[in-house]
Design a protein around this motif. Structure first.
Motif, mmCIF file in Angstrom:
data_model
loop_
_atom_site.group_PDB
_atom_site.id
_atom_site.type_symbol
_atom_site.label_atom_id
_atom_site.label_comp_id
_atom_site.label_asym_id
_atom_site.label_seq_id
_atom_site.Cartn_x
_atom_site.Cartn_y
_atom_site.Cartn_z
ATOM 1 N N LEU A 45 0.832 -1.207 0.000
ATOM 2 C CA LEU A 45 0.000 0.000 0.000
ATOM 3 C C LEU A 45 0.866 1.258 0.000
ATOM 4 N N GLY A 46 1.899 1.296 0.798
ATOM 5 C CA GLY A 46 2.763 2.473 0.858
ATOM 6 C C GLY A 46 3.428 2.787 -0.466
ATOM 7 N N SER A 47 3.998 1.772 -1.103
ATOM 8 C CA SER A 47 4.663 2.010 -2.385
ATOM 9 C C SER A 47 3.647 2.358 -3.471
ATOM 10 N N SER A 48 2.453 1.802 -3.358
ATOM 11 C CA SER A 48 1.413 2.073 -4.355
ATOM 12 C C SER A 48 0.875 3.492 -4.251
ATOM 13 N N VAL A 49 0.591 3.938 -3.043
ATOM 14 C CA VAL A 49 0.099 5.307 -2.852
ATOM 15 C C VAL A 49 1.173 6.310 -3.272
ATOM 16 N N ALA A 50 2.435 5.978 -3.031
ATOM 17 C CA ALA A 50 3.534 6.871 -3.409
ATOM 18 C C ALA A 50 3.602 7.076 -4.920
ATOM 19 N N CYS A 51 3.094 6.139 -5.705
ATOM 20 C CA CYS A 51 3.070 6.287 -7.166
ATOM 21 C C CYS A 51 1.733 6.832 -7.665
ATOM 22 N N PHE A 52 0.647 6.450 -7.001
ATOM 23 C CA PHE A 52 -0.688 6.882 -7.408
ATOM 24 C C PHE A 52 -0.854 8.395 -7.243
ATOM 25 N N ALA A 53 -0.447 8.916 -6.104
ATOM 26 C CA ALA A 53 -0.645 10.342 -5.814
ATOM 27 C C ALA A 53 0.027 11.252 -6.848
ATOM 28 N N PRO A 54 1.291 11.028 -7.210
ATOM 29 C CA PRO A 54 1.888 11.916 -8.221
ATOM 30 C C PRO A 54 1.300 11.710 -9.617
ATOM 31 N N TRP A 55 0.753 10.528 -9.884
ATOM 32 C CA TRP A 55 0.101 10.300 -11.175
ATOM 33 C C TRP A 55 -1.129 11.201 -11.292
ATOM 34 N N VAL A 56 -1.967 11.197 -10.278
ATOM 35 C CA VAL A 56 -3.185 12.006 -10.303
ATOM 36 C C VAL A 56 -2.833 13.492 -10.211
ATOM 37 N N LEU A 57 -1.904 13.840 -9.337
ATOM 38 C CA LEU A 57 -1.462 15.232 -9.220
ATOM 39 C C LEU A 57 -0.841 15.712 -10.534
ATOM 40 N N GLY A 58 -0.022 14.874 -11.152
ATOM 41 C CA GLY A 58 0.591 15.225 -12.432
ATOM 42 C C GLY A 58 -0.448 15.467 -13.511
ATOM 43 N N THR A 59 -1.498 14.651 -13.511
ATOM 44 C CA THR A 59 -2.581 14.846 -14.478
ATOM 45 C C THR A 59 -3.209 16.223 -14.286
ATOM 46 N N ALA A 60 -3.527 16.557 -13.043
ATOM 47 C CA ALA A 60 -4.136 17.857 -12.754
ATOM 48 C C ALA A 60 -3.195 18.997 -13.126
ATOM 49 N N LEU A 61 -1.933 18.860 -12.787
ATOM 50 C CA LEU A 61 -0.952 19.897 -13.086
ATOM 51 C C LEU A 61 -0.775 20.076 -14.592
ATOM 52 N N GLY A 62 -0.661 18.972 -15.329
ATOM 53 C CA GLY A 62 -0.523 19.045 -16.784
ATOM 54 C C GLY A 62 -1.744 19.670 -17.434
ATOM 55 N N HIS A 63 -2.926 19.305 -16.950
ATOM 56 C CA HIS A 63 -4.167 19.882 -17.481
ATOM 57 C C HIS A 63 -4.193 21.384 -17.227
ATOM 58 N N TRP A 64 -3.835 21.772 -16.014
ATOM 59 C CA TRP A 64 -3.835 23.194 -15.662
ATOM 60 C C TRP A 64 -2.828 23.965 -16.511
ATOM 61 N N LEU A 65 -1.608 23.430 -16.636
ATOM 62 C CA LEU A 65 -0.592 24.119 -17.438
ATOM 63 C C LEU A 65 -1.011 24.252 -18.891
ATOM 64 N N ALA A 66 -1.612 23.220 -19.451
ATOM 65 C CA ALA A 66 -2.067 23.291 -20.844
ATOM 66 C C ALA A 66 -3.192 24.303 -20.986
#
Length: 176
Positions: free
Chosen positions: A145-166
């Motif tokens: 769970l720890g390693s999974s959340v550590a990858c999931f969170a930046p994936w979703v955050l990155g999506t939001a950030l990329g959408h916002w920047l575009a």
């Protein structure tokens, strides 16, 4: 020849905060790449006219860059053929059935909500880290769970950030 003694019992599976933290920290090396790939998806989602909410929900519930890019490509001509897209996502993500089976020796020993949360957030990188941990003798299932959340969170955050920047870039281009 000496008679074989009783086989040592395998270590008990646990689910602790220590394991959660260890897994989270072990995955930090993947965070920059996951964040960047999420940002790329967010930019492409903006280009395909997905709202921020749609892009973030897609990242949270499909959680597969390959499958998500396939969906975007499948809608490139403006059509939306649901069945082929759903089949594509299921086929691309079929590997998660095997990943789940591989971590089953850990997760079968923990309460169902913890196991399901671990499986929901499980991704390619966290699966690889978890298997390495398990084969080296680790038995704290919270590591998954720890390693999974550590990858999931930046994936979703990155999506939001990329959408916002575009979106910001598109607004800047139209205002000039």
């Amino acid at each position: 020849m000496m008679p074989a003694g009783p086989a040592a019992a395998p270590p008990a599976v646990t689910f602790t905060r220590v394991g959660l933290r260890r897994g989270f920290l072990a995955a930090q090396g993947m965070v920059p790449g996951v964040l960047l790939y999420g940002m790329v998806f967010g930019v492409f989602a903006t280009d395909r006219n997905l709202s921020l909410l749609q892009a973030v929900l897609m990242s949270a519930f499909i959680y597969s860059g390959t499958a998500q890019m396939a969906v975007l490509q499948g809608t490139a001509d403006g059509s939306l053929l649901i069945l082929p897209l759903v089949i594509s996502v299921l086929v691309i993500n079929a590997r998660y059935v095997l990943y789940s089976a591989a971590v089953q020796p850990w997760l079968v020993a923990v309460r169902r909500p913890r196991a399901l949360a671990s499986l929901f957030f499980l991704g390619d990188g966290s699966w690889a880290l978890s298997m390495r941990e398990y084969t080296s003798g680790g038995r704290d299932a919270a590591y998954v769970l720890g390693s999974s959340v550590a990858c999931f969170a930046p994936w979703v955050l990155g999506t939001a950030l990329g959408h916002w920047l575009a979106s910001v870039a598109a607004e800047g281009a139209t205002s000039n």
